[in-house]
Each structure stands twice: as C-alpha cells, then as structure tokens.
Design a protein around this motif. Structure first.
Motif, short mmCIF file in Angstrom:
data_model
loop_
_atom_site.label_atom_id
_atom_site.label_comp_id
_atom_site.label_asym_id
_atom_site.label_seq_id
_atom_site.Cartn_x
_atom_site.Cartn_y
_atom_site.Cartn_z
N ALA A 32 0.83 -1.20 0.00
CA ALA A 32 0.00 0.00 0.00
C ALA A 32 0.86 1.25 0.00
CB ALA A 32 -0.93 0.02 1.22
N GLY A 33 0.23 2.35 -0.41
CA GLY A 33 0.85 3.66 -0.32
C GLY A 33 -0.06 4.55 0.50
N MET A 34 0.52 5.21 1.49
CA MET A 34 -0.27 6.05 2.39
C MET A 34 0.21 7.49 2.30
SD MET A 34 -2.48 4.11 3.94
CE MET A 34 -3.00 5.16 5.30
N ARG A 35 -0.69 8.40 2.58
CA ARG A 35 -0.37 9.83 2.67
C ARG A 35 -0.66 10.27 4.09
NH1 ARG A 35 -2.31 12.89 -2.01
NH2 ARG A 35 -0.20 12.39 -2.67
N TYR A 36 0.30 10.92 4.72
CA TYR A 36 0.15 11.40 6.09
C TYR A 36 0.26 12.92 6.12
CZ TYR A 36 0.85 6.55 7.34
OH TYR A 36 0.72 5.20 7.44
N GLU A 37 -0.69 13.54 6.79
CA GLU A 37 -0.60 14.97 7.05
C GLU A 37 0.00 15.11 8.45
OE1 GLU A 37 -3.40 18.93 7.45
OE2 GLU A 37 -4.20 17.13 6.50
#
Length: 172
Positions: free
Chosen positions: A148-153
C-alpha cells in the motif's frame, strides 16, 4: 515614478523574493526529516511499540531492528534515528542495503523481496515517495510499503510533530 525608480523597485523585490525562497529552502531539511519520522511512526504503529519509559526502553534497546529507507527527499539519518529511538527501529539509507527477490506464488504477489542491512541482518523497507512542506509547521508525507501507499498529514506543535490525518493513496 521614472524608469530608474521602477528598475530599483523591481530589483529590490527580486532580492527580497529570492531571500525568502532561499530561507524557506534552507529551513526545509529539518521539517522534512522530523515530519517523515512522525509519518514512519504512524505507518508502523501497528507493528512497533513506542516505549516512553526511559528505564524500560534502555533494557530493550540492545537489539534495534534495521529499516531500509529510500527517499526522494533529503533526509538527515542521524536526526531520523534519534526521532525513531523509542521504537527500536534503526533507519538505514537504502543505498546501504541489499535485497534478494524470490520468484514464486505468494498470492497477489508474483515475487517477494527481502531486504538486508549493511551487516546482512534482515531488515524492513519503506520508500518515502514524497515530502511536501507548504509551511514550516505542516508537511504531507507519502510512504510506499509492500502492499500500500499512504499519505500522512503531519503538523508541528512546539517541538513535536504529530500525524493529524492520513489517507490511502493506493493498495494492492
């Protein structure tokens, strides 16, 4: 205003804009590393326990787990290691790692890649796909892992960086 005055105004504006851009560019490296450390902690929080108690942490710190990290953003690995110290993860630049790919039938995966640190010990692996810091207090960190690829703020309050939001970018 005459032509000379306009030229001076334009030159001064250009110098100020260049100084602001240079200041922001030079200030980005710590934000990139700090925000990346917070995102890695969030990415691996299911697998890795972050121990706050210094006595308990010291008793368990003799065997850190290597984590090969590839990054498109410049990371300060000494600072990253310090920020991940409570997790027993030892970040290693991916250039210092080696990998071995095994072909076979692994369900959705046609092959599995195993990573090893510089000593040959098996390691985990993450790729920091992008780090974008629109301000000195907020960054967006994209991490790719095996499935998976995740985006974190990530936002900074005082000296602490914390994940304030996350979303899945892709999944196998």
């Amino acid at each position: 205003m005459d032509a000379r005055g306009l030229t001076m105004l334009a030159a001064t504006s250009g110098l100020v804009a260049g100084a602001v851009w240079l200041s922001e560019t030079l200030d980005r490296k710590p934000e990139v590393t700090e925000s990346t450390a917070a995102a890695i902690r969030a990415e691996l929080s299911f697998f890795v326990e972050f121990i706050e108690d210094p006595v308990e942490r010291e008793a368990l710190s003799d065997k850190p787990v290597p984590l090969c990290i590839g990054s498109s953003a410049p990371l300060d690995f000494d600072l990253l290691e310090d920020r991940l110290a409570r997790s027993f993860l030892r970040p290693v630049p991916i250039i210092g790692c080696r990998r071995r790919t095994v072909e076979g039938d692994f369900g959705m995966f046609g092959a599995m890649t195993y990573w090893f640190d510089e000593t040959g010990e098996e390691a985990g692996q993450l790729r920091i796909k992008a780090v974008n810091c629109p301000t000195v207090r907020r960054c967006i960190v994209d991490i790719d892992s095996v499935g998976a690829g995740m985006r974190y703020e990530v936002e900074r309050t005082g000296d602490n960086w914390t994940v304030t939001g996350q979303e899945t970018r892709w999944i196998v």
